[in-house]
Motif scaffolding. Structure first.
Motif, PDB file in Angstrom:
ATOM      1  N   ALA A 219     -21.064   0.720  46.724  1.00  0.00           N
ATOM      2  CA  ALA A 219     -19.867   0.068  46.198  1.00  0.00           C
ATOM      3  C   ALA A 219     -20.164  -0.652  44.887  1.00  0.00           C
ATOM      4  O   ALA A 219     -19.404  -0.546  43.912  1.00  0.00           O
ATOM      5  CB  ALA A 219     -19.314  -0.905  47.236  1.00  0.00           C
TER       6      ALA A 219
ATOM      7  N   LEU B 177      -7.011  -1.018  51.576  1.00  0.00           N
ATOM      8  CA  LEU B 177      -7.229   0.424  51.571  1.00  0.00           C
ATOM      9  C   LEU B 177      -5.971   1.183  51.937  1.00  0.00           C
ATOM     10  O   LEU B 177      -5.149   0.716  52.738  1.00  0.00           O
ATOM     11  CB  LEU B 177      -8.343   0.793  52.557  1.00  0.00           C
ATOM     12  CG  LEU B 177      -9.769   0.419  52.160  1.00  0.00           C
ATOM     13  CD1 LEU B 177     -10.713   0.683  53.321  1.00  0.00           C
ATOM     14  CD2 LEU B 177     -10.205   1.205  50.936  1.00  0.00           C
TER      15      LEU B 177
ATOM     16  N   PHE C 240      -8.493   8.749  46.405  1.00  0.00           N
ATOM     17  CA  PHE C 240      -8.868   7.429  45.892  1.00  0.00           C
ATOM     18  C   PHE C 240      -7.626   6.841  45.229  1.00  0.00           C
ATOM     19  O   PHE C 240      -6.747   7.584  44.776  1.00  0.00           O
ATOM     20  CB  PHE C 240     -10.015   7.558  44.874  1.00  0.00           C
ATOM     21  CG  PHE C 240     -10.544   6.238  44.383  1.00  0.00           C
ATOM     22  CD1 PHE C 240     -11.459   5.513  45.139  1.00  0.00           C
ATOM     23  CD2 PHE C 240     -10.138   5.706  43.161  1.00  0.00           C
ATOM     24  CE1 PHE C 240     -11.954   4.287  44.692  1.00  0.00           C
ATOM     25  CE2 PHE C 240     -10.620   4.489  42.702  1.00  0.00           C
ATOM     26  CZ  PHE C 240     -11.530   3.782  43.474  1.00  0.00           C
TER      27      PHE C 240
ATOM     28  N   TYR D 135     -13.509  -1.278  49.941  1.00  0.00           N
ATOM     29  CA  TYR D 135     -14.089  -0.038  50.444  1.00  0.00           C
ATOM     30  C   TYR D 135     -14.292  -0.122  51.950  1.00  0.00           C
ATOM     31  O   TYR D 135     -14.325  -1.215  52.538  1.00  0.00           O
ATOM     32  CB  TYR D 135     -15.421   0.266  49.743  1.00  0.00           C
ATOM     33  CG  TYR D 135     -16.484  -0.803  49.892  1.00  0.00           C
ATOM     34  CD1 TYR D 135     -17.487  -0.701  50.853  1.00  0.00           C
ATOM     35  CD2 TYR D 135     -16.492  -1.926  49.062  1.00  0.00           C
ATOM     36  CE1 TYR D 135     -18.472  -1.677  50.982  1.00  0.00           C
ATOM     37  CE2 TYR D 135     -17.462  -2.903  49.182  1.00  0.00           C
ATOM     38  CZ  TYR D 135     -18.449  -2.778  50.145  1.00  0.00           C
ATOM     39  OH  TYR D 135     -19.414  -3.749  50.281  1.00  0.00           O
TER      40      TYR D 135
ATOM     41  N   SER E  53     -11.289   5.829  51.476  1.00  0.00           N
ATOM     42  CA  SER E  53     -12.375   4.874  51.690  1.00  0.00           C
ATOM     43  C   SER E  53     -12.557   3.919  50.520  1.00  0.00           C
ATOM     44  O   SER E  53     -13.459   3.080  50.557  1.00  0.00           O
ATOM     45  CB  SER E  53     -13.689   5.630  51.940  1.00  0.00           C
ATOM     46  OG  SER E  53     -13.586   6.417  53.108  1.00  0.00           O
ATOM     47  N   GLY E  54     -11.747   4.037  49.480  1.00  0.00           N
ATOM     48  CA  GLY E  54     -11.895   3.150  48.341  1.00  0.00           C
ATOM     49  C   GLY E  54     -10.608   2.960  47.580  1.00  0.00           C
ATOM     50  O   GLY E  54      -9.768   3.873  47.505  1.00  0.00           O
TER      51      GLY E  54
ATOM     52  N   VAL F 202     -17.409   7.117  48.139  1.00  0.00           N
ATOM     53  CA  VAL F 202     -16.193   6.345  47.879  1.00  0.00           C
ATOM     54  C   VAL F 202     -14.978   7.271  47.822  1.00  0.00           C
ATOM     55  O   VAL F 202     -13.841   6.842  48.024  1.00  0.00           O
ATOM     56  CB  VAL F 202     -16.332   5.541  46.570  1.00  0.00           C
ATOM     57  CG1 VAL F 202     -15.095   4.678  46.316  1.00  0.00           C
ATOM     58  CG2 VAL F 202     -17.565   4.647  46.625  1.00  0.00           C
TER      59      VAL F 202
ATOM     60  N   VAL G 216     -19.325   3.535  53.263  1.00  0.00           N
ATOM     61  CA  VAL G 216     -19.778   3.118  51.935  1.00  0.00           C
ATOM     62  C   VAL G 216     -20.633   1.867  52.097  1.00  0.00           C
ATOM     63  O   VAL G 216     -20.158   0.824  52.565  1.00  0.00           O
ATOM     64  CB  VAL G 216     -18.591   2.819  50.999  1.00  0.00           C
ATOM     65  CG1 VAL G 216     -19.096   2.413  49.621  1.00  0.00           C
ATOM     66  CG2 VAL G 216     -17.667   4.024  50.899  1.00  0.00           C
TER      67      VAL G 216
END
Length: 517
Positions: free
Chosen positions: A496, A450, A433, A486, A455-456, A364, A491
């Motif tokens: 997740a 996003l 993040f 995500y 990616s998260g 993540v 992921v």
């Protein structure tokens, strides 16, 4: 004594560049910070300034050469060894160093009334930013200004920049009016510091404000070598390409855009004819207001749409009982503020909980680079903040190494500067993040988008009392919905869900954070 001119840092993951244009030739006199050449990478165009005043000596890397980071470009013989300064005229657009050692000093001359005319130039806008829009003038022609008094505000696609007066005097000419687009190092206005200062006629400012767009037709501008090569390969006429480089020069990206536009021109033609949308009636037209999108808003729209088009975005939800966090905060908030000088909020708890969960589910906190997955062994947390200009995401670096107090202080400081439009681009780059708190506006549930290439992103929401079953009994609990969006390309659903469950567990029992459980 000679000083070496080397390739500057080109940015994350960029290791080489092409020498696009030399603005000076050997033997030319150069001022400190005067632009010597322009480098072109696959991502940005970088201008290389002179590190010292003197005479340009040998050019080691010619136009078209490919150079690596820190490679030698040229040498400059410093002023003490370069002979008299008067051997060549000084470049009028260069930033000079004053006797006090201040960089980016204005260019001065003598106006018609005998006073000293000082040019107000566009300041450095940051890496990869080549132009800005003049959003507001705080002064008008004829006004008296003090040194460092704010003259105008510029707006780029990332930040707002205030431009101070470089000298005391009278604002005699505004070259770039509100709404005009100006290039980096462009001229904004003229200040006369002489006693006989008079305002220039306003009619003269209009053509000057458009000088950037007319520069290409008014002089012989050398296009970037990579752009010329691509045009030759694709059979593109230079007259069909709009240049966005210095003085309207055509860059590689401009040719690529023209090619992309060419493939969709037939499909776009009907839409172009129908735009802008006409109101249904004349009465509606009188009550409508059409406002041009700011550059920041255009960039937000572009990046969010790119995120949806690129990532395989999915959102998973959970809910968290905020009882323990609220009780802990209530018990210690006064002592916390007294000792650390910061208000204890919920964001530090969520940030800590996310850092804890990211260690267990590192994908993540990763990103996709081509066919590689890049795992980050650190956490640079983006904290989304709403501002009058739009959403910005300042980044708190190495937040996983911070205490609760350090996190709260950093969030408060970044948030204030974001609302004031004082954030630099560097402070909004490099996040791994993101946390977005829609709850402060009353949102009960949403799916955050996003922030690429991350990616998260965790979405926080409003805390609302709801009846919950606790140990077989119905109790009223302060509940919050959590949403994790995500990138499903790297992921999986298991990761997740596990991430969100770990965040929930850490918040419902904050002691787990202390015990690293």
């Amino acid at each position: 004594m000679s000083t070496e001119v080397r390739v500057p840092t080109l940015g994350e993951s960029v290791t080489e560049a092409t020498v696009a244009t030399w603005f000076k030739k050997p033997g030319d006199t150069v001022a400190v910070d005067e632009m010597l050449c322009e480098l072109e990478t696959d991502k940005v165009t970088v201008e290389v300034p002179s590190p010292v005043s003197g005479v340009l000596g040998e050019i080691v890397a010619a136009e078209g050469d490919t150079v690596g980071v820190d490679a030698l470009l040229a040498t400059v013989a410093e002023e003490g060894n370069a002979g008299p300064e008067e051997t060549k005229p000084r470049h009028t657009g260069a930033a000079e160093r004053t006797e006090e050692g201040r960089d980016d000093a204005p260019v001065s001359g003598v106006d018609d009334a005998g006073g000293a005319a000082v040019d107000v130039m566009v300041p450095t806008l940051g890496e990869s930013v080549t132009e800005a829009t003049v959003s507001t003038w705080f002064k008008k022609v004829g006004d008296t200004v003090a040194q460092d008094e704010m003259l105008c505000e510029l707006e780029t696609d990332k930040v707002s920049v205030e431009v101070p007066a470089p000298a005391s005097g009278t604002l005699t000419e505004i070259v770039a009016e509100e709404g005009a687009t100006v290039e980096a190092s462009g001229k904004l206005a003229v200040i006369s510091s002489g006693s006989g200062a008079t305002a220039a006629p306003k009619t003269e400012t209009a053509p000057a404000a458009n000088s950037g767009s007319d520069a290409k037709t008014g002089g012989d501008v050398e296009d970037a070598p990579s752009a010329k090569k691509l045009m030759a390969e694709k059979g593109v006429d230079a007259s069909a390409v709009t240049g966005t480089g210095r003085d309207g020069r055509i860059m590689k990206e401009d040719v690529q855009k023209a090619l992309a536009a060419g493939t969709t021109a037939a499909a776009a033609a009907p839409a172009a004819k129908s735009a802008p949308r006409a109101p249904s009636t004349a009465e509606d037209a009188a009550r409508e207001e059409r406002v041009k999108m700011t550059k920041l808003r255009q960039t937000i729209a572009k990046r969010l749409k790119e995120s949806q088009n690129t990532a395989a975005m999915l959102t998973t939800y959970n809910e968290v009982d905020m009882t323990e966090v609220m009780a802990l905060r209530k018990e210690y908030k006064e002592l916390f503020e007294k000792k650390h000088g910061a208000r204890l909020g919920f964001m530090s708890f969520f940030t800590k909980a996310c850092c804890h969960a990211l260690k267990e589910v590192p994908e993540v906190n990763a990103e996709i680079d081509g066919t590689d997955v890049v795992y980050k062994n650190f956490v640079h947390m983006g904290i989304a903040a709403g501002t009058p200009q739009g959403l910005v995401v300042p980044v708190i670096r190495d937040v996983d190494q911070m205490s609760f107090a350090e996190i709260e202080l950093a969030i408060a400081e970044k948030g204030k500067r974001a609302r004031d439009g004082k954030l630099s681009m560097a402070e909004m780059q490099g996040g791994t993040f993101t946390i977005s708190n829609g709850g402060v506006y009353g949102s009960l549930m949403s799916s955050p988008i996003l922030n690429p290439p991350q990616s998260g992103i965790l979405g926080m929401h409003k805390i609302q009392d709801r009846p919950m079953v606790v140990n077989g009994e119905i109790k009223i609990r302060p509940m919050m919905y959590l949403a994790l969006s995500y990138d499903h390309r790297i992921v999986d659903g298991k990761g997740a869900v596990t991430f969100l469950v770990r965040v929930k567990e850490a918040l419902e029992d904050p002691r787990r954070l202390l015990m690293d459980l």
